[in-house]
Design a protein around this motif. Structure first.
Motif, mmCIF file in Angstrom:
data_model
loop_
_atom_site.group_PDB
_atom_site.id
_atom_site.type_symbol
_atom_site.label_atom_id
_atom_site.label_comp_id
_atom_site.label_asym_id
_atom_site.label_seq_id
_atom_site.Cartn_x
_atom_site.Cartn_y
_atom_site.Cartn_z
ATOM 1 N N ALA A 196 0.831 -1.217 0.000
ATOM 2 C CA ALA A 196 0.000 0.000 0.000
ATOM 3 C C ALA A 196 0.859 1.258 0.000
ATOM 4 O O ALA A 196 0.528 2.262 -0.641
ATOM 5 N N GLN A 197 2.011 1.188 0.687
ATOM 6 C CA GLN A 197 2.934 2.337 0.689
ATOM 7 C C GLN A 197 3.551 2.563 -0.684
ATOM 8 O O GLN A 197 4.054 3.642 -0.989
ATOM 9 N N LYS A 198 3.539 1.525 -1.514
ATOM 10 C CA LYS A 198 4.120 1.608 -2.858
ATOM 11 C C LYS A 198 3.055 1.840 -3.939
ATOM 12 O O LYS A 198 3.326 1.731 -5.124
ATOM 13 N N GLY A 199 1.809 2.093 -3.487
ATOM 14 C CA GLY A 199 0.752 2.400 -4.452
ATOM 15 C C GLY A 199 0.065 1.182 -5.044
ATOM 16 O O GLY A 199 -0.590 1.277 -6.081
ATOM 17 N N ILE A 200 0.212 0.017 -4.375
ATOM 18 C CA ILE A 200 -0.408 -1.209 -4.890
ATOM 19 C C ILE A 200 -1.278 -1.844 -3.807
ATOM 20 O O ILE A 200 -0.871 -1.967 -2.647
ATOM 21 N N ILE A 201 -2.481 -2.229 -4.207
ATOM 22 C CA ILE A 201 -3.383 -2.986 -3.331
ATOM 23 C C ILE A 201 -3.206 -4.467 -3.649
ATOM 24 O O ILE A 201 -3.280 -4.860 -4.820
ATOM 25 N N ILE A 202 -2.970 -5.279 -2.640
ATOM 26 C CA ILE A 202 -2.986 -6.738 -2.835
ATOM 27 C C ILE A 202 -4.382 -7.211 -2.422
ATOM 28 O O ILE A 202 -4.702 -7.279 -1.240
ATOM 29 N N ALA A 203 -5.217 -7.482 -3.425
ATOM 30 C CA ALA A 203 -6.617 -7.832 -3.149
ATOM 31 C C ALA A 203 -6.720 -9.214 -2.522
ATOM 32 O O ALA A 203 -7.486 -9.439 -1.584
ATOM 33 N N ASP A 204 -5.959 -10.152 -3.073
ATOM 34 C CA ASP A 204 -5.931 -11.507 -2.526
ATOM 35 C C ASP A 204 -4.661 -12.194 -3.011
ATOM 36 O O ASP A 204 -3.985 -11.708 -3.918
ATOM 37 N N THR A 205 -4.356 -13.314 -2.387
ATOM 38 C CA THR A 205 -3.147 -14.052 -2.773
ATOM 39 C C THR A 205 -3.290 -15.493 -2.319
ATOM 40 O O THR A 205 -4.167 -15.820 -1.525
ATOM 41 N N LYS A 206 -2.416 -16.353 -2.841
ATOM 42 C CA LYS A 206 -2.414 -17.737 -2.350
ATOM 43 C C LYS A 206 -0.986 -18.134 -2.000
ATOM 44 O O LYS A 206 -0.028 -17.777 -2.690
ATOM 45 N N TRP A 232 -3.724 -4.507 -7.573
ATOM 46 C CA TRP A 232 -4.458 -3.401 -8.190
ATOM 47 C C TRP A 232 -3.699 -2.100 -7.974
ATOM 48 O O TRP A 232 -3.172 -1.860 -6.881
ATOM 49 N N PRO A 233 -3.649 -1.211 -8.994
ATOM 50 C CA PRO A 233 -3.075 0.119 -8.761
ATOM 51 C C PRO A 233 -3.982 0.918 -7.817
ATOM 52 O O PRO A 233 -5.184 1.013 -8.044
ATOM 53 N N PRO A 244 -8.556 -2.656 -12.712
ATOM 54 C CA PRO A 244 -7.498 -3.204 -13.563
ATOM 55 C C PRO A 244 -6.411 -3.818 -12.694
ATOM 56 O O PRO A 244 -6.247 -3.418 -11.537
ATOM 57 N N SER A 245 -5.692 -4.808 -13.216
ATOM 58 C CA SER A 245 -4.681 -5.453 -12.378
ATOM 59 C C SER A 245 -3.353 -5.610 -13.101
ATOM 60 O O SER A 245 -3.290 -5.547 -14.322
ATOM 61 N N TYR A 246 -2.306 -5.811 -12.287
ATOM 62 C CA TYR A 246 -0.945 -5.950 -12.800
ATOM 63 C C TYR A 246 -0.656 -7.404 -13.131
ATOM 64 O O TYR A 246 0.171 -8.027 -12.505
ATOM 65 N N ASP A 247 -1.329 -7.977 -14.075
ATOM 66 C CA ASP A 247 -1.021 -9.367 -14.392
ATOM 67 C C ASP A 247 -1.378 -9.651 -15.841
ATOM 68 O O ASP A 247 -1.028 -8.887 -16.723
ATOM 69 N N LYS A 248 -2.096 -10.752 -16.069
ATOM 70 C CA LYS A 248 -2.400 -11.171 -17.428
ATOM 71 C C LYS A 248 -3.721 -10.613 -17.935
ATOM 72 O O LYS A 248 -4.358 -11.182 -18.796
ATOM 73 N N GLN A 249 -4.123 -9.475 -17.386
ATOM 74 C CA GLN A 249 -5.410 -8.893 -17.738
ATOM 75 C C GLN A 249 -5.551 -8.639 -19.239
ATOM 76 O O GLN A 249 -6.597 -8.907 -19.824
ATOM 77 N N ALA A 284 4.861 -3.769 -12.199
ATOM 78 C CA ALA A 284 4.555 -4.243 -10.841
ATOM 79 C C ALA A 284 5.839 -4.490 -10.052
ATOM 80 O O ALA A 284 5.946 -4.121 -8.875
ATOM 81 N N LEU A 285 6.819 -5.108 -10.699
ATOM 82 C CA LEU A 285 8.105 -5.369 -10.034
ATOM 83 C C LEU A 285 8.767 -4.073 -9.584
ATOM 84 O O LEU A 285 9.213 -3.937 -8.437
ATOM 85 N N GLN A 286 8.818 -3.112 -10.502
ATOM 86 C CA GLN A 286 9.500 -1.841 -10.196
ATOM 87 C C GLN A 286 8.777 -1.089 -9.078
ATOM 88 O O GLN A 286 9.411 -0.586 -8.147
ATOM 89 N N LYS A 287 7.439 -1.062 -9.142
ATOM 90 C CA LYS A 287 6.676 -0.331 -8.120
ATOM 91 C C LYS A 287 6.821 -0.970 -6.739
ATOM 92 O O LYS A 287 7.000 -0.300 -5.738
ATOM 93 N N LEU A 288 6.732 -2.290 -6.697
ATOM 94 C CA LEU A 288 6.757 -2.980 -5.409
ATOM 95 C C LEU A 288 8.147 -3.041 -4.790
ATOM 96 O O LEU A 288 8.296 -2.862 -3.586
#
Length: 294
Positions: A196-206, A232-233, A244-249, A284-288
């Motif tokens: 969140a501090q890097k501007g990204i929401i992690i909605a869910d994960t496994k 999510w941004p 929108p998401s940072y993946d294979k959207q 996503a890599l650079q932002k996180l």
């Protein structure tokens, strides 16, 4: 140069997943090579996404290191280039890990902080996710009051299936189930606060876990990558719509425009879809992490 499939001849190959190729290193370690393959709707595309494997490997390495104080993980610290022949090193460079060989637990440890995807569908039908009662009136993509543990079975093929916590207790025992749930939620909370501090929401994960020598859970496979998580941004997030998401959207969106039955063989991907998808993974890599691929 994209890598669709690794060809390591000096080690026995013991597995090939949708994205990863796995080789034995002695009797107690494995080399995991993250390819540039991409799967959508559980079908592996015929076109690789350049840099994807290196991004996923770098991202997982970052999180394993950052979250190592919470739970032991699979890393050995062995340089992947040291376990293959010299001519094979370019195939593993920047996209591989040498890990401990552990017995995986037969569950996916899914943590949801927001209501989206299959969880949103379940909630609309039942007011619950995996049997967990949620407040009425939640909207799509809304943040949950607290992150929830919603496990799934690890299907060999096709979609994983959501299961109840009681099912997890039956599969792995009450004590281990409680530990996996506690650790998974803690990993998610710490990672999502950081993101969140890097501007990204992690909605869910496994997460996936193996069993350590004393029966303790050990974090394995990948962790908090754009393939195993929904990123999510933060600046374009809105409740009520699927963000929108940072993946294979881009790939999924393109495939939805085709008359394709979502069965193999996969259709060819246009160059612009491939390049935009590659771009999103690197962003996503650079932002996180602040890291870029060299």
């Amino acid at each position: 140069m994209a890598l669709y499939e690794s060809q390591i001849k000096t080690l026995p190959r013991i597995g090939r997943g949708k994205v990863r190729d796995i080789y034995a290193v002695g009797i107690d370690k494995m080399l995991i090579v993250t390819s540039d393959r991409l799967s959508a709707f559980d079908v592996v595309m015929s076109d690789p996404i350049p840099h994807k494997g290196r991004v996923l490997n770098e991202m997982a390495s970052f999180w394993f290191e950052r979250l190592g104080h919470i739970v032991p993980n699979q890393l050995t610290g062995i340089d992947p280039e040291s376990v293959v022949a010299e001519e094979e090193r370019p195939q593993v460079r920047g996209r591989s890990m040498v890990v401990k060989k552990l017995k995986p637990l037969p569950i996916e440890a899914v943590v949801r902080g927001y209501i989206i995807g299959s969880g949103w569908k379940d909630y609309q039908k039942t007011g619950k996710i995996c049997g967990i009662e949620l407040p009425p009136g939640l909207q799509q993509a809304q943040k949950l009051p607290e992150p929830i543990f919603t496990p799934a079975t690890k299907a060999q093929s096709g979609h994983d299936e959501n299961i109840s916590y009681a099912d997890v207790e039956e599969l792995i025992g009450k004590a281990l189930a409680a530990k996996v749930r506690e650790v998974s939620i803690r990993l998610y909370k710490e990672a999502s606060d950081y993101a969140a501090q890097k501007g990204i929401i992690i909605a869910d994960t496994k997460f996936e876990f193996g069993l350590g020598p004393s029966g303790e859970p050990v974090l394995i496979d990948e962790v908090l990558t754009a393939d195993s998580s929904r990123f999510w941004p933060k600046d374009s997030y809105k409740v009520g719509i699927s963000p929108p998401s940072y993946d294979k959207q881009y790939v999924r969106d393109y495939l939805e425009t085709l008359e394709w039955n979502k069965e193999p063989p996969a259709p060819k991907l246009p160059e612009d879809v491939i390049s935009r998808t590659s771009e999103k993974y690197r962003e996503a890599l650079q932002k996180l992490t602040g890291r870029t691929l060299s």
